[in-house]
Design a protein around this motif. Structure first.
Motif, mmCIF file in Angstrom:
data_model
loop_
_atom_site.group_PDB
_atom_site.id
_atom_site.type_symbol
_atom_site.label_atom_id
_atom_site.label_comp_id
_atom_site.label_asym_id
_atom_site.label_seq_id
_atom_site.Cartn_x
_atom_site.Cartn_y
_atom_site.Cartn_z
ATOM 1 N N VAL B 157 0.855 -1.192 0.000
ATOM 2 C CA VAL B 157 0.000 0.000 0.000
ATOM 3 C C VAL B 157 0.888 1.238 0.000
ATOM 4 O O VAL B 157 1.727 1.409 0.882
ATOM 5 C CB VAL B 157 -0.929 0.008 1.233
ATOM 6 N N SER B 158 0.742 2.020 -1.033
ATOM 7 C CA SER B 158 1.572 3.218 -1.183
ATOM 8 C C SER B 158 1.247 4.231 -0.092
ATOM 9 O O SER B 158 0.120 4.299 0.410
ATOM 10 C CB SER B 158 1.314 3.837 -2.558
ATOM 11 N N GLU B 159 2.276 4.964 0.277
ATOM 12 C CA GLU B 159 2.050 6.020 1.276
ATOM 13 C C GLU B 159 1.306 7.202 0.668
ATOM 14 O O GLU B 159 0.701 7.998 1.369
ATOM 15 C CB GLU B 159 3.395 6.505 1.838
ATOM 16 N N GLN B 160 1.409 7.284 -0.666
ATOM 17 C CA GLN B 160 0.727 8.400 -1.329
ATOM 18 C C GLN B 160 -0.627 7.935 -1.850
ATOM 19 O O GLN B 160 -0.702 7.044 -2.693
ATOM 20 C CB GLN B 160 1.571 8.931 -2.488
#
Lengths: 133, 294
Positions: B157-160
């Protein structure tokens, strides 16, 4: 006096006309009969009565109107090279011995015995009708 | 390399055929590199094996336990009968603590039997692996669960976080858009008219040069410019307005048609002079119309 410059020449154009005529080789003298109407005396040729106008296009109706006012006119000039005449007006006036010209044509016509018959030719010998366009 | 940690099989001895099928399944797993064990294998290791001790020792220590569900297994488990009963106690104790240890499977297609008929109470809702289906997929699901290797690679899961850009909707107004189009068209026409007017002023019949020198050769420039610029500009204006006639009101259309007649007659007049009555002049009201927004 109000003058419609879409019919009659502006003063500067009249000045120009009188100056050029005065310096023409075939012209001895000239006199103004009425405003815009001149009699030009030529060397060894008949005099020419010329009406000077500034109509953008001289049509048949214009010719008929002005020749009615100036029945002794031999030539009608619409002075600017930007002006012209319709073929119909040119042919009808020619039948009556009257020439319709733009100024540059008239300067050539003055050299002809019968100015109304004047035709300028291009380098290939084709007749140029400067006023038709 | 053989995995030293054992994979245990818990099953019920329903019939001789079922027992041999379980042994065959165990061999398949061993052939596939999994250190699979079941009671029959332990039995061959010792002449007098204590099954109670074996279960208490081996099930908790196994890395994986495959539970082969059948109606008989369910019956024995729920009623704590025999070895299945003992094993089921351990399974019940551990299944919550070790969520990846126990693998519930069925040899029978789940589409042909009710799940309730094979799944012991206490395991309700848990996933059962249908081996008849998984066989069609080379037992991918079984090996995935045994090896703790994922079937699919999921992205971290991307932080952005991507969030949709809210689109700003302009207030509803047909008339406004119409005016915007009209303004744009009129603005374009203004440029054509300005260019034509400049040329007319500079080289036309009422230009300074024409008035001061009526026999000037500048008339040739004028004639060329009419053909190269003025007439094409007029044509562009006509095309522009004819393709956007809907933007014009009744009076505006009337003015436009006056311009169109002038422009067409002007073009024809370059081919051969026509009577001035047949060549209407540029309608000043057209200029007023086009420039009125300024």
């Amino acid at each position: 006096m109000y003058v419609d410059y879409n019919v009659y020449p502006r003063p500067e154009s009249i000045d120009f006309f009188e100056k050029v005529i005065s310096n023409h080789d075939s012209v001895i003298s000239w006199n103004e009969i009425n405003d815009y109407y001149y009699c030009i005396h030529r060397v060894n040729k008949s005099s020419v009565n010329v009406l000077v106008l500034n109509l953008y296009t001289v049509g048949l109706a214009d010719y008929v109107e002005f020749i009615d006012q100036y029945p002794n006119a031999d030539s009608i000039i619409t002075i600017s090279n930007w002006n012209g005449y319709t073929i119909q007006a040119k042919e009808e006036s020619r039948k009556n011995g009257v020439g319709i010209f733009v100024m540059s044509e008239f300067l050539g016509a003055l050299n002809w015995d019968e100015p109304y018959k004047y035709v300028r030719y291009d380098s290939d010998g084709n007749p140029l009708h400067l006023g038709h366009r | 390399m053989i995995d030293e940690q054992k994979v245990m099989i818990s099953y019920s001895r329903d019939s001789d055929g079922h027992n041999k099928r379980v042994i065959s399944f165990a061999n398949f797993l061993r052939d596939s590199g999994y250190n699979c064990w079941l009671d029959q294998l332990f039995k061959q290791q010792e002449t007098s094996i204590d099954f109670n001790e074996m279960m208490l020792k081996e099930l908790p220590n196994a890395i994986k336990v495959i539970v082969i569900l059948t109606p008989n297994y369910k019956h024995r488990a729920e009623n704590f009968i025999g070895g299945v009963g003992k094993e089921f106690r351990i399974i019940n104790d551990e299944i919550l603590k070790y969520p990846t240890k126990y693998i519930l499977v069925s040899f029978s297609p789940l589409a042909t039997i009710p799940i309730d008929s094979i799944l012991p109470n206490g395991l309700n809702g848990r996933e059962i692996l249908d081996l008849s289906l998984d066989a069609n997929d080379c037992y991918k699901n079984l090996f995935s669960k045994l090896s703790d290797k994922p079937l699919y690679i999921f992205s971290p899961v991307s932080e952005q976080k991507i969030e949709p850009m809210a689109e700003k909707i302009v207030p509803f107004s047909i008339a406004k858009k119409k005016n915007a189009d009209k303004d744009s068209i009129f603005s374009t026409i203004q440029e054509y008219l300005i260019e034509n007017k400049q040329l007319l002023t500079q080289y036309g019949p009422n230009s300074l040069v024409a008035l001061n020198n009526p026999i000037s050769n500048s008339v040739d420039t004028w004639k060329q410019l009419k053909q190269s610029t003025i007439i094409p500009n007029n044509t562009k204006i006509i095309m522009l307005l004819e393709s956007n006639l809907a933007l014009l009101g009744k009076k505006e259309k009337e003015i436009f048609y006056k311009f169109k007649i002038h422009a067409q007659a002007f073009a024809l007049n370059q081919e051969e002079r026509n009577d001035k009555e047949a060549v209407p002049q540029f309608p000043a009201e057209f200029e007023t119309l086009i420039f009125k927004e300024d």
